[in-house]
Design an enzyme around this catalytic site. Sequence first.
Site, short mmCIF file in Angstrom:
data_model
loop_
_atom_site.label_atom_id
_atom_site.label_comp_id
_atom_site.label_asym_id
_atom_site.label_seq_id
_atom_site.Cartn_x
_atom_site.Cartn_y
_atom_site.Cartn_z
N CYS A 104 0.58 10.82 9.53
CA CYS A 104 1.42 10.22 10.56
C CYS A 104 2.88 10.20 10.08
O CYS A 104 3.14 9.81 8.94
CB CYS A 104 0.95 8.79 10.84
SG CYS A 104 1.91 7.95 12.12
N ARG A 115 3.24 -7.30 13.05
CA ARG A 115 1.95 -6.91 13.62
C ARG A 115 1.06 -8.14 13.75
O ARG A 115 1.36 -9.19 13.20
CB ARG A 115 1.22 -5.91 12.71
CG ARG A 115 1.96 -4.59 12.54
CD ARG A 115 1.20 -3.65 11.61
NE ARG A 115 1.81 -2.32 11.56
CZ ARG A 115 1.34 -1.30 10.85
NH1 ARG A 115 0.24 -1.46 10.12
NH2 ARG A 115 1.94 -0.13 10.85
N GLU A 134 -2.20 -3.29 12.94
CA GLU A 134 -1.52 -2.78 14.13
C GLU A 134 -2.44 -2.77 15.34
O GLU A 134 -3.66 -2.69 15.22
CB GLU A 134 -0.96 -1.38 13.87
CG GLU A 134 -1.99 -0.35 13.57
CD GLU A 134 -1.34 0.98 13.28
OE1 GLU A 134 -2.03 1.82 12.70
OE2 GLU A 134 -0.16 1.20 13.63
N THR A 177 5.15 8.21 10.58
CA THR A 177 5.67 6.88 10.24
C THR A 177 5.48 6.56 8.75
O THR A 177 6.08 5.62 8.24
CB THR A 177 4.96 5.75 11.02
OG1 THR A 177 3.57 5.78 10.68
CG2 THR A 177 5.13 5.93 12.51
N ARG A 190 4.07 0.44 2.49
CA ARG A 190 4.12 -0.66 3.43
C ARG A 190 3.83 -1.92 2.63
O ARG A 190 2.72 -2.11 2.12
CB ARG A 190 3.10 -0.50 4.55
CG ARG A 190 3.40 -1.39 5.76
CD ARG A 190 2.50 -1.08 6.95
NE ARG A 190 1.37 -1.99 6.94
CZ ARG A 190 1.37 -3.21 7.50
NH1 ARG A 190 2.43 -3.64 8.15
NH2 ARG A 190 0.32 -3.97 7.41
N GLU A 241 -7.22 7.58 7.46
CA GLU A 241 -6.12 8.30 8.12
C GLU A 241 -5.49 9.33 7.17
O GLU A 241 -5.17 10.44 7.57
CB GLU A 241 -5.07 7.29 8.60
CG GLU A 241 -3.86 7.94 9.21
CD GLU A 241 -2.91 6.94 9.86
OE1 GLU A 241 -3.37 5.89 10.35
OE2 GLU A 241 -1.71 7.22 9.86
N ARG A 279 -5.36 5.99 0.50
CA ARG A 279 -4.49 4.83 0.67
C ARG A 279 -4.78 3.93 -0.51
O ARG A 279 -5.91 3.48 -0.68
CB ARG A 279 -4.83 4.08 1.96
CG ARG A 279 -4.37 4.76 3.24
CD ARG A 279 -2.85 4.64 3.43
NE ARG A 279 -2.39 5.32 4.62
CZ ARG A 279 -2.34 4.77 5.84
NH1 ARG A 279 -2.73 3.53 6.02
NH2 ARG A 279 -1.89 5.45 6.86
N ARG A 326 0.84 -1.20 0.00
CA ARG A 326 0.00 0.00 0.00
C ARG A 326 0.87 1.24 0.00
O ARG A 326 2.03 1.21 0.40
CB ARG A 326 -0.94 0.03 1.19
CG ARG A 326 -0.25 0.08 2.56
CD ARG A 326 -0.01 1.49 3.06
NE ARG A 326 0.10 1.52 4.51
CZ ARG A 326 0.85 2.38 5.19
NH1 ARG A 326 1.63 3.24 4.55
NH2 ARG A 326 0.86 2.36 6.52
N1 ARG Z 1 -0.62 6.68 16.70
C1 ARG Z 1 -0.54 5.28 16.75
C2 ARG Z 1 0.56 4.88 17.72
O1 ARG Z 1 1.33 5.73 18.06
C3 ARG Z 1 -0.28 4.66 15.37
C4 ARG Z 1 1.04 4.98 14.77
C5 ARG Z 1 1.39 4.34 13.46
N2 ARG Z 1 0.29 3.85 12.72
C6 ARG Z 1 -0.47 4.55 11.91
N3 ARG Z 1 -1.53 3.98 11.42
N4 ARG Z 1 -0.17 5.76 11.55
O2 ARG Z 1 0.63 3.75 18.14
#
Ligand code: ARG
Length: 363
Positions: free
Chosen positions: A278, A316, A321, A280, A287, A232, A236, A133
């Site tokens: 985010c 995971r 997650e 990350t 990913r 999010e 995606r 993704r």
């Molecule tokens: N905010 C969440 C954490 O800190 C998710 C972080 C990464 N995952 C995401 N879907 N952005 O655990």
Amino acid sequence: MAQGPKECRVKCVLRAMDEAYARLLQSDSKSLLKKYLTQEMYNELKEKRTPTFGSTLLDCIQSGLMNLDSGIGIYAPDPEAYAVFAPLFDAIIQDYHLGFSPAQTHPPLEWGELTAFQNLDPENKYIISTRVRCGRSIEGYPFNPCMTEDHYKEIEQKMTNAFQGLGGELSGTYRPLTKMPKCEQERLIDDHYLFKEGDRFLKAAKACRFWPVGRGIFLNKDKTFLTWVNEEDHLRMISMEPGGDLGNVYRRMIEGVNAIQQQVNFSRSERFGFLTFCPTNLGTTIRASVHIKVPKLSADKEKMKSVAETHHLQVRGTRGEHTESEEGIYDISNKRRLGLTEFQALKEMQEGILEIIKIEQSL
Ligand code: ARG
């Protein structure tokens, strides 16, 4: 001098943030937020605001303050937050993306040669399914916490039009959540196609306002190419199929992304590559993951952890997650997405998964 209602509110919010921050410091939270937001940095950043949207430090860290079990704990409420709150974001980004330093810039997009990728499990013994993704933000729009209800609707409308341009293997239908019965949503979630509703990490980050307005999923006919709208991230784009044919899954995602890109412009930053909510997910936003069963290796948690770390992989649970493994099935993917090309991210994942299978066979 008497204070106006606005000053009062600002003071109240700051006091509440001070208290929540103090609780974080006292907690045994393992989040990167706790690791890097020192009292000194907190004092330096606590009254800053982003110029265009006026986002605050609280907007960035609220999710991590409210969810002490966060792994990361911060989101960028708008693109400018990455610069205004740079001391905090930079430190967390460098840790998560395994060394991407403030002096570095993300390389240009490079999908690379498809022939470099293979079926990771030709005999179908370990890998249940493969998924790649990427996330994209649409130019001209802020991230979730700063979006208006109209922004959600506009993005959805743009995407509804864009999806109509997808042909061949990619052609399919867009399904808005507003028109999807709950039972069907649940079935799609269960089958790992659709995102869950009400993720508490996202909710605390103000990413679920106006739900389900503007949210939905595009699915091609075979359910092998999908796009999440306004979860999010604005977008995606996901390619997935049963088995371990990483090359084919990657090829399909690239074709989907390229087709959609002809219709909408994506936000890209000079330093961070493609922009996401985010930290990350910055950079390639890629990913690449497998659902895999490696009973012998996974029986030894420490070994599994160390193999994953050596190969820069993230492990995971079955439902993504913050979930546990079910029936010994793990979701394993590349961890870092920033500071390397798309090609390198895929390569890193491929090499790691091949190694995991090799170790499983040797046990
Ligand atoms: N905010 C969440 C954490 O800190 C998710 C972080 C990464 N995952 C995401 N879907 N952005 O655990």
